[in-house]
Write an enzyme that holds these catalytic residues in place. Sequence first.
Site, PDB file in Angstrom:
ATOM      1  N   HIS A 132      -3.667  -5.831  -0.576  1.00  0.00           N
ATOM      2  CA  HIS A 132      -4.824  -5.194  -1.199  1.00  0.00           C
ATOM      3  C   HIS A 132      -5.925  -6.245  -1.399  1.00  0.00           C
ATOM      4  CE1 HIS A 132      -7.341  -3.240  -4.247  1.00  0.00           C
ATOM      5  NE2 HIS A 132      -6.844  -2.096  -3.803  1.00  0.00           N
ATOM      6  N   GLU A 134      -8.011  -6.821  -3.731  1.00  0.00           N
ATOM      7  CA  GLU A 134      -8.026  -7.443  -5.049  1.00  0.00           C
ATOM      8  C   GLU A 134      -6.946  -8.519  -5.167  1.00  0.00           C
ATOM      9  OE1 GLU A 134      -7.128  -6.403  -9.714  1.00  0.00           O
ATOM     10  OE2 GLU A 134      -7.979  -4.801  -8.482  1.00  0.00           O
ATOM     11  N   SER A 231      -7.346   3.559  -1.520  1.00  0.00           N
ATOM     12  CA  SER A 231      -7.706   3.350  -2.927  1.00  0.00           C
ATOM     13  C   SER A 231      -6.441   3.269  -3.770  1.00  0.00           C
ATOM     14  CB  SER A 231      -8.608   4.486  -3.414  1.00  0.00           C
ATOM     15  OG  SER A 231      -8.701   4.490  -4.823  1.00  0.00           O
TER      16      SER A 231
END
Length: 320
Positions: A132, A134, A231
């Site tokens: 991911h 992040e 997401s």
Amino acid sequence: MTSSSRPSIALVLAAPRGFCAGVDRAIQIVEKALERFGAPVYVRHEIVHNRTVVDSLAAKGAVFVDELDEVPQGAPVIFSAHGVPKSVPAAAQARNLFYLDATCPLVSKVHRGAERHYKEGRRLILIGHAGHPEVIGTMGQLPPGAVTLIETVEDVARLDMPDGEPLAYITQTTLSVDDTAEIIAALKKRFPQIEGPKKEDICYATTNRQAAVKAIAGGCDAMLVIGAPNSSNSLRLVEVAKRSGCERAQLVQRAGDIDWSALDGVQTVGITAGASAPERLVEEVIEAFRQRYDVTLREIATATEAVQFKLPAALDASAA
């Protein structure tokens, strides 16, 4: 069909839903940069994980690229809301690129926490999803090998840490609240002296949206989560709905993606939206139901959000 011949359905809207303050800020940064500097403005990776938002910004003049070497000299570039490794702004500086960092302040908080623990001599354990953006950005705040990534309770048992090594944990901001609590409990059981963040890393928006889904899922025959397949917070909402008693939960990007056959015979449908999904997509889904059903609509709110984040000084009209 006439209205009288259509089946009836009840739609229950979860609140809060949709945009969070970090997403709103990131989108504003791109829009205001276009106003200030003119098109094109370059954006490294998707500014947020939502195709509708990305396409809308692209239509206004934003150009989305994978890496900085695609950005022409002299053009402004914006980093996405998910955060980036330290190597990215360093590379921008090396090329004398003007850049704006749209990293969510709550992600930046996690970065600062990681740096603090590292400076104090602790090895970092990051709870998050491999790959991911992040997670990549958070791990990239520290030297290679300083952060160990885990995803499950089972990963805790497999950790190989030297006896007595000072440890700390941090988390991705968009995780399942319940799953993360279980992982943290396992970490604390195995490593009683492990340090945690001063305030939990899972962000308020993720927590609030999951709580709202829990509040309505048990009373719904089916649930629609509006959000992108990449997401994290949207995917977690589907999981939360299923665990909270609504097995017929599906992720849709917009109304055209609804699997209507999966809704055969349902009387009550819950609707929510991930933190990167604009409210207009919720309205689009409601309208799609109205084309097929006699709809009754109600909203159940479990929290009120009033968080706002400041824009970078370079885009602050008062500063300019």
